[in-house]
Design a protein around this motif. Structure first.
Motif, PDB file in Angstrom:
ATOM      1  N   ILE A  34      38.777 -39.719  -9.049  1.00 55.42           N
ATOM      2  CA  ILE A  34      39.403 -40.477 -10.146  1.00 55.42           C
ATOM      3  C   ILE A  34      40.914 -40.439 -10.023  1.00 55.42           C
ATOM      4  N   GLY A  35      41.428 -39.288  -9.636  1.00 50.31           N
ATOM      5  CA  GLY A  35      42.878 -39.155  -9.560  1.00 50.31           C
ATOM      6  C   GLY A  35      43.474 -39.917  -8.393  1.00 50.31           C
ATOM      7  N   HIS A  36      42.738 -40.188  -7.377  1.00 56.74           N
ATOM      8  CA  HIS A  36      43.272 -40.871  -6.181  1.00 56.74           C
ATOM      9  C   HIS A  36      42.525 -42.168  -5.863  1.00 56.74           C
ATOM     10  N   ILE A  37      41.862 -42.701  -6.863  1.00 60.34           N
ATOM     11  CA  ILE A  37      41.036 -43.891  -6.604  1.00 60.34           C
ATOM     12  C   ILE A  37      41.856 -45.075  -6.147  1.00 60.34           C
ATOM     13  N   ASP A  38      43.049 -45.253  -6.730  1.00 55.99           N
ATOM     14  CA  ASP A  38      43.874 -46.422  -6.352  1.00 55.99           C
ATOM     15  C   ASP A  38      44.302 -46.351  -4.894  1.00 55.99           C
ATOM     16  N   ALA A  39      44.685 -45.152  -4.460  1.00 57.99           N
ATOM     17  CA  ALA A  39      45.133 -45.000  -3.079  1.00 57.99           C
ATOM     18  C   ALA A  39      43.981 -45.273  -2.100  1.00 57.99           C
ATOM     19  N   ILE A  40      42.820 -44.762  -2.461  1.00 57.51           N
ATOM     20  CA  ILE A  40      41.652 -44.967  -1.583  1.00 57.51           C
ATOM     21  C   ILE A  40      41.311 -46.469  -1.472  1.00 57.51           C
ATOM     22  N   VAL A  41      41.316 -47.151  -2.640  1.00 57.44           N
ATOM     23  CA  VAL A  41      40.996 -48.588  -2.658  1.00 57.44           C
ATOM     24  C   VAL A  41      42.038 -49.382  -1.882  1.00 57.44           C
ATOM     25  N   GLU A  42      43.311 -48.995  -2.056  1.00 61.21           N
ATOM     26  CA  GLU A  42      44.373 -49.707  -1.348  1.00 61.21           C
ATOM     27  C   GLU A  42      44.230 -49.530   0.150  1.00 61.21           C
ATOM     28  N   ALA A  43      43.941 -48.312   0.597  1.00 59.91           N
ATOM     29  CA  ALA A  43      43.768 -48.059   2.024  1.00 59.91           C
ATOM     30  C   ALA A  43      42.571 -48.852   2.582  1.00 59.91           C
ATOM     31  N   PRO A 105      26.674 -57.092   9.192  1.00 58.98           N
ATOM     32  CA  PRO A 105      26.530 -55.624   9.098  1.00 58.98           C
ATOM     33  C   PRO A 105      27.624 -54.869   9.836  1.00 58.98           C
ATOM     34  N   LYS A 106      28.099 -55.413  10.955  1.00 61.15           N
ATOM     35  CA  LYS A 106      29.117 -54.681  11.720  1.00 61.15           C
ATOM     36  C   LYS A 106      30.393 -54.491  10.901  1.00 61.15           C
ATOM     37  N   TRP A 107      30.766 -55.546  10.099  1.00 60.89           N
ATOM     38  CA  TRP A 107      31.976 -55.422   9.288  1.00 60.89           C
ATOM     39  C   TRP A 107      31.736 -54.479   8.108  1.00 60.89           C
ATOM     40  N   TYR A 108      30.523 -54.487   7.591  1.00 63.14           N
ATOM     41  CA  TYR A 108      30.219 -53.545   6.498  1.00 63.14           C
ATOM     42  C   TYR A 108      30.296 -52.097   6.996  1.00 63.14           C
ATOM     43  N   ILE A 109      29.678 -51.836   8.159  1.00 66.40           N
ATOM     44  CA  ILE A 109      29.687 -50.472   8.704  1.00 66.40           C
ATOM     45  C   ILE A 109      31.115 -50.028   9.036  1.00 66.40           C
ATOM     46  N   ALA A 110      31.901 -50.945   9.647  1.00 62.53           N
ATOM     47  CA  ALA A 110      33.291 -50.591   9.996  1.00 62.53           C
ATOM     48  C   ALA A 110      34.114 -50.292   8.735  1.00 62.53           C
ATOM     49  N   SER A 111      33.939 -51.155   7.717  1.00 67.62           N
ATOM     50  CA  SER A 111      34.690 -50.945   6.477  1.00 67.62           C
ATOM     51  C   SER A 111      34.268 -49.647   5.798  1.00 67.62           C
ATOM     52  N   PHE A 112      32.955 -49.385   5.823  1.00 70.67           N
ATOM     53  CA  PHE A 112      32.451 -48.166   5.198  1.00 70.67           C
ATOM     54  C   PHE A 112      32.952 -46.927   5.926  1.00 70.67           C
ATOM     55  N   GLN A 113      33.102 -47.058   7.266  1.00 69.87           N
ATOM     56  CA  GLN A 113      33.646 -45.933   8.024  1.00 69.87           C
ATOM     57  C   GLN A 113      35.084 -45.637   7.608  1.00 69.87           C
ATOM     58  N   ASN A 114      35.858 -46.711   7.389  1.00 68.84           N
ATOM     59  CA  ASN A 114      37.242 -46.527   6.933  1.00 68.84           C
ATOM     60  C   ASN A 114      37.275 -45.862   5.553  1.00 68.84           C
ATOM     61  N   LEU A 115      36.341 -46.304   4.668  1.00 66.35           N
ATOM     62  CA  LEU A 115      36.282 -45.713   3.339  1.00 66.35           C
ATOM     63  C   LEU A 115      35.934 -44.225   3.431  1.00 66.35           C
ATOM     64  N   LEU A 144      27.462 -40.792   1.286  1.00 63.87           N
ATOM     65  CA  LEU A 144      27.834 -42.066   1.922  1.00 63.87           C
ATOM     66  C   LEU A 144      26.783 -42.509   2.939  1.00 63.87           C
ATOM     67  N   ASN A 145      26.167 -41.524   3.619  1.00 65.87           N
ATOM     68  CA  ASN A 145      25.113 -41.873   4.567  1.00 65.87           C
ATOM     69  C   ASN A 145      23.918 -42.502   3.838  1.00 65.87           C
ATOM     70  N   PHE A 146      23.560 -41.902   2.705  1.00 65.68           N
ATOM     71  CA  PHE A 146      22.455 -42.453   1.931  1.00 65.68           C
ATOM     72  C   PHE A 146      22.797 -43.858   1.412  1.00 65.68           C
ATOM     73  N   GLU A 147      24.061 -44.008   0.997  1.00 68.63           N
ATOM     74  CA  GLU A 147      24.526 -45.335   0.573  1.00 68.63           C
ATOM     75  C   GLU A 147      24.343 -46.352   1.697  1.00 68.63           C
ATOM     76  N   GLN A 148      24.744 -45.964   2.908  1.00 67.99           N
ATOM     77  CA  GLN A 148      24.609 -46.859   4.049  1.00 67.99           C
ATOM     78  C   GLN A 148      23.139 -47.162   4.356  1.00 67.99           C
ATOM     79  N   GLN A 149      22.295 -46.100   4.231  1.00 73.00           N
ATOM     80  CA  GLN A 149      20.869 -46.321   4.470  1.00 73.00           C
ATOM     81  C   GLN A 149      20.314 -47.416   3.545  1.00 73.00           C
TER      82      GLN A 149
END
Length: 409
Positions: A34-43, A105-115, A144-149
């Motif tokens: 919660i305290g760093h959500i903006d930074a994470i979303v921006e990145a 899916p490739k863009w989803y997996i890549a983006s999720f890896q960055n997240l 996050l792995n379960f989310e990806q599954q």
């Protein structure tokens, strides 16, 4: 045991080692998020906007600000530590949205890896205890792995459904097209069969006409040969007439010559009769002078005179007949000359007729040869038409079979 989760999902969580302890760790991580959500979303979005394909997807379907808000809410819900049916349904809806807007899916997996990288880096920075940081990172990684599954599984399910839908459409289209093609083939086969039957009938009629023409040509050739023979026979007869005419001309010449000789003899007889008449006249004169003594001589003189007169009359009649004979001989000679000319003309015409007959026979022979060739070609054509009819029938059967197969496809 995590309540509300289906058996298969529970097995997935068990497979990655997600436990109640991990859920409690996530409750510790949530305040940090919660305290760093903006930074994470921006990145997260700073890396996404570097890819043109992703920029286009965002521009076509939403805005960056709206997506930032959605991602914030999504991340906070993830770290509630509550994994139930509603949690799963939301992830499935996210996958459906991604599928609908064309996110591969490739863009989803890549983006999720960055997240995931951004979250793990954050935990390493804000948690001084390395052991605690490692425990939190493992729990986050499992989550996050379960989310990806869930999302990838939903991707696969949607892809399967889409493939099945497309496959069904293709099958329906194939059935429709095959049905149309089979109907067109059946109609074409029927038309071809009708045309083939008509062509066969026409070809049979043409063949019959050619047969008649061939028979007529054969008969004409026979008649032409007979005509040539008759012309030859007529030419031989005219040759005989010409020969006999020449012989008659010779006989007439001999007769004219004999008549001339008779005429000469008649003139001699006329001369003798004239002299006899003069002699009888002199005898009568001398008998008159003798008186009674010459009475008998006078009778003789009268008889001689009468004989002379009768001879003169007969000779005159003979002369007339001979002259008439000469006239008839001249007429016969003229007629014979005309006959000879007619015969010669007839022979020349016979030669031309024979020449024409020869050409007619040659033309007929050539025509018969050509007709024989045409008959052979017509036989081949009739056989080919029969084969086309058989092939058309087979096409019709194949079209029916194709239509039946398409309906059962």
């Amino acid at each position: 045991m995590i309540l509300g989760v289906e058996r298969q999902l529970a097995e997935q969580l068990s497979m990655i080692g997600f436990t109640e302890e991990d859920r409690r760790v996530l409750e510790i991580v949530k305040p940090i998020m919660i305290g760093h959500i903006d930074a994470i979303v921006e990145a997260f979005y700073s890396s996404i906007t570097q890819v043109p394909a992703l920029q286009k997807i965002i521009a076509d379907n939403s805005t960056i600000d709206r997506l930032r808000t959605t991602l914030k809410q999504h991340l906070l819900e993830m770290f509630d530590g509550r994994i139930d049916d509603e949690y799963v349904r939301k992830r499935l809806r996210i996958a459906e949205v991604h599928q609908r807007i064309g996110l591969e899916p490739k863009w989803y997996i890549a983006s999720f890896q960055n997240l995931q990288g951004a979250v793990l880096d954050l935990l390493h920075r804000v948690l001084p205890d390395r052991t605690q940081a490692l425990i939190c990172c493992k729990a986050v990684t499992k989550l996050l792995n379960f989310e990806q599954q869930l999302v990838i599984e939903a991707y696969d399910r949607k892809n399967i459904e889409e493939r099945e839908r497309v496959h069904l459409q293709v099958r329906q289209e194939v059935k429709r097209r095959i049905g149309l093609v089979s109907e067109e083939l059946a109609a074409l086969a029927e038309q071809t069969n009708a045309s083939t039957e008509q062509l066969a009938a026409s070809s049979g009629h043409v063949n019959e006409l050619f047969q008649r023409g061939a028979d007529m040509s054969h008969r004409t050739r026979t008649l032409a040969a007979e005509g040539a023979m008759q012309v030859n026979e007529m030419d031989r007869r005219m040759e005989k007439i010409r020969d006999r005419s020449s012989a008659m001309e010779g006989s007439l010449s001999s007769l004219a010559e004999s008549s001339g000789q008779i005429l000469s003899i008649v003139r001699i007889v006329q001369d003798i009769a004239g002299k006899t008449k003069i002699l009888s006249l002199n005898a009568s004169i001398e008998a008159a002078r003798a008186g009674q003594a010459g009475a008998g001589f006078a009778v003789v003189a009268r008889e001689v005179k009468k004989l002379s007169e009768d001879t003169a009359a007969a000779v005159k009649q003979i002369d007339t007949l001979i002259r008439l004979t000469h006239t008839h001989i001249d007429e016969v000679v003229g007629s014979n000359e005309e006959v000879r000319k007619f015969v010669e003309l007839g022979q020349r015409q016979s030669e031309r007729v024979l020449f024409t007959f020869d050409h007619i026979l040659e033309a007929l022979q050539s025509s018969i040869a050509e007709i024989s060739k045409v008959e052979t070609e017509l036989d081949s054509l009739l056989r080919a038409i029969g084969e086309i009819g058989s092939a058309t029938a087979r096409v019709a059967v194949s079209a029916d079979n194709l239509n039946t197969t398409a309906q059962n496809f």
